[in-house]
Design an enzyme around this catalytic site. Structure first.
Site, mmCIF file in Angstrom:
data_model
loop_
_atom_site.group_PDB
_atom_site.id
_atom_site.type_symbol
_atom_site.label_atom_id
_atom_site.label_comp_id
_atom_site.label_asym_id
_atom_site.label_seq_id
_atom_site.Cartn_x
_atom_site.Cartn_y
_atom_site.Cartn_z
ATOM 1 N N GLY A 1 0.971 -1.467 -0.309
ATOM 2 C CA GLY A 1 -0.056 0.055 0.004
ATOM 3 C C GLY A 1 0.631 1.224 0.224
ATOM 4 N N GLN B 1 2.659 10.139 0.822
ATOM 5 C CA GLN B 1 4.427 9.349 1.096
ATOM 6 C C GLN B 1 5.544 9.741 -0.469
ATOM 7 O OE1 GLN B 1 2.600 5.694 1.725
ATOM 8 N NE2 GLN B 1 4.490 5.580 2.711
ATOM 9 N N CYS C 1 5.612 0.370 7.331
ATOM 10 C CA CYS C 1 5.361 0.987 6.538
ATOM 11 C C CYS C 1 6.704 1.680 5.722
ATOM 12 C CB CYS C 1 4.832 2.226 7.609
ATOM 13 S SG CYS C 1 4.710 3.861 6.563
ATOM 14 N N LEU C 2 6.641 1.964 4.391
ATOM 15 C CA LEU C 2 7.535 2.245 3.255
ATOM 16 C C LEU C 2 8.703 3.209 3.512
ATOM 17 C CD1 LEU C 2 5.680 1.156 -0.163
ATOM 18 C CD2 LEU C 2 7.901 -0.259 1.344
ATOM 19 N N HIS D 1 -4.206 1.178 8.094
ATOM 20 C CA HIS D 1 -2.652 1.738 6.916
ATOM 21 C C HIS D 1 -2.576 3.010 6.766
ATOM 22 C CE1 HIS D 1 1.591 1.972 7.723
ATOM 23 N NE2 HIS D 1 1.026 2.752 5.936
ATOM 24 N N GLU D 2 -2.894 2.698 5.058
ATOM 25 C CA GLU D 2 -3.145 4.120 4.358
ATOM 26 C C GLU D 2 -4.015 5.244 4.961
ATOM 27 O OE1 GLU D 2 -0.571 3.549 2.580
ATOM 28 O OE2 GLU D 2 -0.177 1.673 2.760
ATOM 29 N N HIS E 1 -2.872 7.305 7.047
ATOM 30 C CA HIS E 1 -1.779 7.925 6.400
ATOM 31 C C HIS E 1 -2.423 9.888 5.996
ATOM 32 C CE1 HIS E 1 2.481 6.020 6.060
ATOM 33 N NE2 HIS E 1 1.535 5.364 5.954
HETATM 34 CO CO CO Z 1 2.574 3.489 5.114
#
Ligand code: CO
Length: 159
Positions: free
Chosen positions: A50, A55, A93-94, A135-136, A139
């Site tokens: 995701g 981000q 998380c990326l 999660h997304e 963000h």
């Molecule tokens: Co994330």
């Protein structure tokens, strides 16, 4: 003019931009489609499940999720139903490479969103997909998984 997908730079932990709130998308144009295409490319390139637009430096309510089934693009997503049942699983998380922690999330969620052309739809997720949606969408409000972690996991143990 041809458009080419491009991998965008992922903003990393410690950058205050990740705490900003994303704004609603009101224009569903080629610029949005390019953003979505680039986000998919960026997520895949980083082996993520995701990614949120914030981000990659865009403060718009846009996320992509792919837990290995198919790509789901969500514009202006809202969680409209959550199961009472929850699950606590390791999450990453990326924007936090190599960091994992236990986060409790609803086992199932229903999300209402718009597609890339502005059409309203709902989508349900269970397990990893529900976790990725939560999660997304977090963000988009400047909320990061580390805010919710009950216990960080040693990277050596995560393998
Ligand atoms: Co994330």
């Amino acid at each position: 003019m041809d458009t080419f997908m491009a991998i965008r730079q992922i903003i990393q932990e410690g950058n205050a931009f990740l705490r900003k709130k994303s704004r609603e998308v009101t224009v569903f144009d080629q610029r949005l489609h390019t953003l979505l295409d680039d986000m998919k490319e960026t997520m895949d390139g980083a082996n993520g499940v995701g990614l949120a637009a914030v981000q990659v430096g865009v403060l718009r309510q846009v996320i992509v999720v792919d837990v290995g089934e198919d790509l789901i693009e969500l514009i202006n997503p809202k969680i409209i139903e959550t199961s009472e049942e929850t699950a606590s699983e390791a999450e990453g998380c990326l924007s936090f490479p190599g960091q994992y922690g236990m986060v409790e999330r609803p086992l199932k969620v229903k999300v209402e969103a718009q597609d890339r052309d502005g059409n309203l739809f709902t989508v349900e997720g269970e397990g990893l997909k529900a976790r990725a949606f939560c999660h997304e969408i977090d963000h988009l409000g400047g909320v990061l998984f580390v805010d919710l972690v009950t216990e960080m996991i040693d990277a050596d143990d995560a393998d």
